[in-house]
Design a protein around this motif. Structure first.
Motif, PDB file in Angstrom:
ATOM      1  N   ASN A  20       0.849  -1.185   0.000  1.00 21.42           N
ATOM      2  CA  ASN A  20       0.000   0.000   0.000  1.00 21.42           C
ATOM      3  C   ASN A  20       0.888   1.238   0.000  1.00 21.42           C
ATOM      4  O   ASN A  20       1.647   1.450   0.945  1.00 21.42           O
ATOM      5  CB  ASN A  20      -0.911  -0.010   1.223  1.00 21.42           C
ATOM      6  CG  ASN A  20      -1.807   1.216   1.306  1.00 21.42           C
ATOM      7  OD1 ASN A  20      -1.332   2.322   1.520  1.00 21.42           O
ATOM      8  ND2 ASN A  20      -3.105   1.013   1.154  1.00 21.42           N
ATOM      9  N   PRO A  21       0.826   2.084  -1.042  1.00 20.77           N
ATOM     10  CA  PRO A  21       1.767   3.207  -1.138  1.00 20.77           C
ATOM     11  C   PRO A  21       1.740   4.154   0.060  1.00 20.77           C
ATOM     12  O   PRO A  21       2.801   4.572   0.553  1.00 20.77           O
ATOM     13  CB  PRO A  21       1.328   3.922  -2.420  1.00 20.77           C
ATOM     14  CG  PRO A  21       0.664   2.866  -3.239  1.00 20.77           C
ATOM     15  CD  PRO A  21      -0.022   1.981  -2.250  1.00 20.77           C
ATOM     16  N   ASN A  66       5.591   4.099  -5.341  1.00 19.21           N
ATOM     17  CA  ASN A  66       4.592   3.571  -6.268  1.00 19.21           C
ATOM     18  C   ASN A  66       4.565   2.052  -6.188  1.00 19.21           C
ATOM     19  O   ASN A  66       5.604   1.411  -5.988  1.00 19.21           O
ATOM     20  CB  ASN A  66       4.920   3.985  -7.699  1.00 19.21           C
ATOM     21  CG  ASN A  66       4.853   5.481  -7.890  1.00 19.21           C
ATOM     22  OD1 ASN A  66       3.781   6.078  -7.839  1.00 19.21           O
ATOM     23  ND2 ASN A  66       6.013   6.109  -8.105  1.00 19.21           N
ATOM     24  N   VAL A  67       3.383   1.474  -6.373  1.00 14.94           N
ATOM     25  CA  VAL A  67       3.220   0.023  -6.385  1.00 14.94           C
ATOM     26  C   VAL A  67       2.638  -0.384  -7.735  1.00 14.94           C
ATOM     27  O   VAL A  67       1.555   0.073  -8.114  1.00 14.94           O
ATOM     28  CB  VAL A  67       2.309  -0.457  -5.245  1.00 14.94           C
ATOM     29  CG1 VAL A  67       2.052  -1.958  -5.360  1.00 14.94           C
ATOM     30  CG2 VAL A  67       2.926  -0.124  -3.887  1.00 14.94           C
ATOM     31  N   ASN A  78       1.398  -3.618  -9.591  1.00 11.82           N
ATOM     32  CA  ASN A  78       1.017  -5.016  -9.395  1.00 11.82           C
ATOM     33  C   ASN A  78       1.406  -5.863 -10.610  1.00 11.82           C
ATOM     34  O   ASN A  78       1.845  -5.324 -11.628  1.00 11.82           O
ATOM     35  CB  ASN A  78      -0.473  -5.096  -9.072  1.00 11.82           C
ATOM     36  CG  ASN A  78      -0.758  -4.685  -7.635  1.00 11.82           C
ATOM     37  OD1 ASN A  78       0.073  -4.851  -6.744  1.00 11.82           O
ATOM     38  ND2 ASN A  78      -1.935  -4.132  -7.405  1.00 11.82           N
ATOM     39  N   ASN A 100       3.335   7.817  -4.943  1.00 14.56           N
ATOM     40  CA  ASN A 100       2.188   7.268  -4.204  1.00 14.56           C
ATOM     41  C   ASN A 100       1.036   6.829  -5.111  1.00 14.56           C
ATOM     42  O   ASN A 100      -0.128   7.064  -4.805  1.00 14.56           O
ATOM     43  CB  ASN A 100       1.660   8.296  -3.191  1.00 14.56           C
ATOM     44  CG  ASN A 100       2.654   8.615  -2.100  1.00 14.56           C
ATOM     45  OD1 ASN A 100       3.489   9.496  -2.283  1.00 14.56           O
ATOM     46  ND2 ASN A 100       2.589   7.915  -0.999  1.00 14.56           N
ATOM     47  N   LEU A 152      -0.902   3.592  -7.201  1.00 13.05           N
ATOM     48  CA  LEU A 152      -1.115   2.140  -7.176  1.00 13.05           C
ATOM     49  C   LEU A 152      -1.699   1.724  -8.524  1.00 13.05           C
ATOM     50  O   LEU A 152      -2.790   2.158  -8.897  1.00 13.05           O
ATOM     51  CB  LEU A 152      -2.082   1.761  -6.050  1.00 13.05           C
ATOM     52  CG  LEU A 152      -2.505   0.291  -5.967  1.00 13.05           C
ATOM     53  CD1 LEU A 152      -1.305  -0.612  -5.714  1.00 13.05           C
ATOM     54  CD2 LEU A 152      -3.553   0.100  -4.864  1.00 13.05           C
ATOM     55  N   ILE A 200      -5.000   5.749  -8.321  1.00 12.40           N
ATOM     56  CA  ILE A 200      -5.200   4.307  -8.394  1.00 12.40           C
ATOM     57  C   ILE A 200      -5.713   3.977  -9.788  1.00 12.40           C
ATOM     58  O   ILE A 200      -6.699   4.561 -10.243  1.00 12.40           O
ATOM     59  CB  ILE A 200      -6.205   3.817  -7.331  1.00 12.40           C
ATOM     60  CG1 ILE A 200      -5.689   4.108  -5.918  1.00 12.40           C
ATOM     61  CG2 ILE A 200      -6.483   2.319  -7.504  1.00 12.40           C
ATOM     62  CD1 ILE A 200      -6.713   3.830  -4.827  1.00 12.40           C
TER      63      ILE A 200
END
Length: 210
Positions: free
Chosen positions: A71-72, A147-148, A150, A164, A166, A184
Motif C-alpha cells: 500500500n503506497p 509507487n506500487v 502489481n 504514491n 497504485l 489508483i
C-alpha cells in the motif's frame, strides 16, 4: 560477508519478498534474513518476527531493510518514520531473472523488482517502488517514489509517473502519458491520456470513478 536484513510487514507481499530474497541468495549469498517487522506478536509461515517498528527505529547496528508492504500510503508513512535511523540501509532488491539495461537505468534506494520484470533503457526510478511479477517498463520512463505496480503491468516508453500511485494487475499505460500523485489505476485498465487529478480510474480507456 552476508548482510542482516529484515522485511517491513508480515502479510502476503512480505512473504513474496522473502521468496525474492531466497532467490537472490541462491544466485549469490548476500542477505541473512532475520525475519519480519510488524507490531504483532505472531509467527508468519516459517519466518519469525524480528521486531516491531520501535525496535527498528532504535536499532544501533547496521541492518538492511526491504519493503513488504503493498500500500503506497502505508509504505511512505512507515519509511518516513524509520529513515532517520542512519544504521538502516535500503538496498534495491532485483531478482536475478529480471532483465534490464542496468548501466542505463538509474535507481534511488529501497526498490523491489520481482521475477520476470523487463526494463529497457534510459530509465530513471526514484525510491521505495514495488514492481511485482512480470511488469514491463519502456525507454525514457521517469518513475517517482512510493509507487506500487502489481503483476503484469505494462508501462510504455516516455511515461512520467509521480509518487504514491497504485497500478492494478494487468493495467497498461500508453506511451508518453503522465500520472500525477495519489492515483489508483484499476486492474486491466488502459490509460490513454494524462491522469493529473487524484482518484481511481478504471476501464478501457481508463476513466475516473465518480
Amino acid at each position: 560477508t552476508m548482510k542482516d536484513l529484515v522485511i517491513l510487514g508480515s502479510g502476503g507481499f512480505a512473504k513474496e519478498v522473502a521468496f525474492l530474497i531466497n532467490d537472490i541468495n541462491l544466485h549469490k549469498q548476500t542477505y541473512n534474513l532475520l525475519g519480519y517487522i510488524d507490531n504483532i506478536n505472531e509467527y508468519n509461515n516459517t519466518l519469525k518476527l524480528a521486531g516491531n517498528d520501535d525496535w527498528l527505529i532504535k536499532r544501533n547496528s547496521p541492518l538492511c531493510v526491504a519493503i513488504g508492504i503493498g500500500n503506497p500510503d502505508m509504505l511512505q508513512k512507515l519509511i518516513l518514520k524509520i529513515i532517520l535511523n542512519k544504521q538502516l540501509e535500503f538496498p534495491n532488491l532485483i531478482h536475478p531473472k529480471a532483465i534490464g539495461d542496468w548501466e542505463n537505468i538509474r535507481m534511488g534506494k529501497g526498490n523491489i523488482v520481482c521475477a520476470g520484470n523487463i526494463f529497457t533503457t534510459e530509465i530513471e526510478i526514484g525510491s521505495f517502488n514495488i514492481f511485482n511479477l512480470s511488469c514491463t517498463l519502456g525507454h525514457d520512463a521517469r518513475i517517482g517514489s512510493y509507487n506500487v505496480f502489481n503483476p503484469t503491468v505494462n508501462l510504455s516508453g516516455g511515461i512520467v509517473i509521480g509518487d504514491n500511485n497504485l497500478i492494478g494487475t494487468g493495467a497498461q499505460i500508453l506511451q508518453y502519458i503522465t500520472l500525477n500523485t495519489g492515483i489508483i489505476v484499476g486492474a486491466g485498465a488502459v490509460v490513454t491520456k494524462n491522469l493529473l487529478e487524484t482518484g481511481t480510474y478504471v476501464g478501457i480507456p481508463a476513466k475516473k470513478l465518480s
